[in-house]
Scaffold this active site. Sequence first.
Site: not given
Ligand SMILES: Cc1ncc(COP(=O)(O)O)c(C=O)c1O
Length: 425
Positions: A282, A352
């Site tokens: 991600g 706040c």
């Molecule tokens: C199951 C799962 N996969 C992938 C990700 C992506 O993680 P990142 O944004 O650190 O690559 C997350 C993030 O919380 C996750 O919970």
Amino acid sequence: LEQIPEIFRLSAPQALSLSQEFGTPLYVMDQLSVIHRCRAYKAAAKQYFPEFELSYASKANSACGLLTLVHSEGFHIDCASEGEIRAALRSGVRAEHCRFHGNGKSRLDLEFALKQGIGQIIVDSLDELALLRELRESIGETRIVLRLAPGIEPGTHAHISTGQQDTKFGFGIEPGFAIEATRIALENKLPLIGFHFHMGSQLMSSSITAQAASVMAEFAVEAKNKLGFCAELLNFGGGLGARYTDSDTVTSIFEHCRLLSASALPILRSGGLKPRIALEPGRSLVAEAGVTLYRVMAVKTIAIGTGTKRYVTVDGGMSDNVRPALYGAKYTVKNLTRGGHEHTVTVCGRHCETDELFPNVELPSETAVGDILEVLTTGAYGASMASNYNRFLRPAMVAISGSGDHTLWQRRESWEELFSREVAP
Ligand SMILES: Cc1ncc(COP(=O)(O)O)c(C=O)c1O
């Protein structure tokens, strides 16, 4: 593609013109930066894994324009709720290309996902397996993957650590929960294809993920030897970090894939397994591709003991970026309106709480009301975690294309939308 790319920054004239056109706070995403990172993942996976599949973890930023872009680069979409599945479908992603995660999926969630024909469900508990057994008739082409907890401390902030032993996520490999869940899935003739783990987020080194990959490879061999189950997919999750400040260094996408491959593939090969390797990044795809623009609302110097401290208040805060409040996250802040001799200040939001958004950053000492500040590396977990706290409107998101044109991906929320759920007079 093997090099670590630049962190995206806007030119001052472009930032000033965007902030005038769309107002502030404003999220800006650079499409080329996203595309570059998608291609680096594809090239690295191709180099290090015989077969692979890549998904984008849409929780990082689920703007539909971004989902369409990432999907057009060949990524599946990892969704953690019905809302994220709907966002993917709206973005033109077919359900078979979506993967459904979550440690608390309801029957309604599963019914919805199965009705759409979701590609994979990543199962997190025995209760979820039981629900799927009841819904067996509607499973169709959907495939089941079990989320495992490799039991290794990921060494990141506690709120984004997920693969350790004390976790709500997945089936512990020790002391045998994972093999038991595998046995139950097989006995119930659920279409199990493999295993998944996600160690945690903002991991600056890949050694923990690589260690977990070898633990999972050993587990896959154990499942073959004990239950005759040959995993056709192993998913090593996301987690690769991003650079927020000058002190952050990060592993390259190529090195990440090389380390995972080196630690898991020999074990799998000697165990007679040849699974497809899946990754679901991600943050490492989108964080460094985004910036946020704010306008300065007030500058105040206060006295502390014999010294002073300067607060620069901006027109946003924890409602558009909750990461500082949630994780103590640090950022790099630039003044795009003026340069000059720099001074340590605390940039605060206008909520706040003592909403210290960006404490102890260097800004020109002449920073004044009306200046535009640019905060780097806000493409992940900013807009997707935004709220209406204090009845603030959520900011717009603009995407810059390769030719420098811009497109509005999300417009600023309106007052009508803000009150659209109120039923009392
Ligand atoms: C199951 C799962 N996969 C992938 C990700 C992506 O993680 P990142 O944004 O650190 O690559 C997350 C993030 O919380 C996750 O919970």
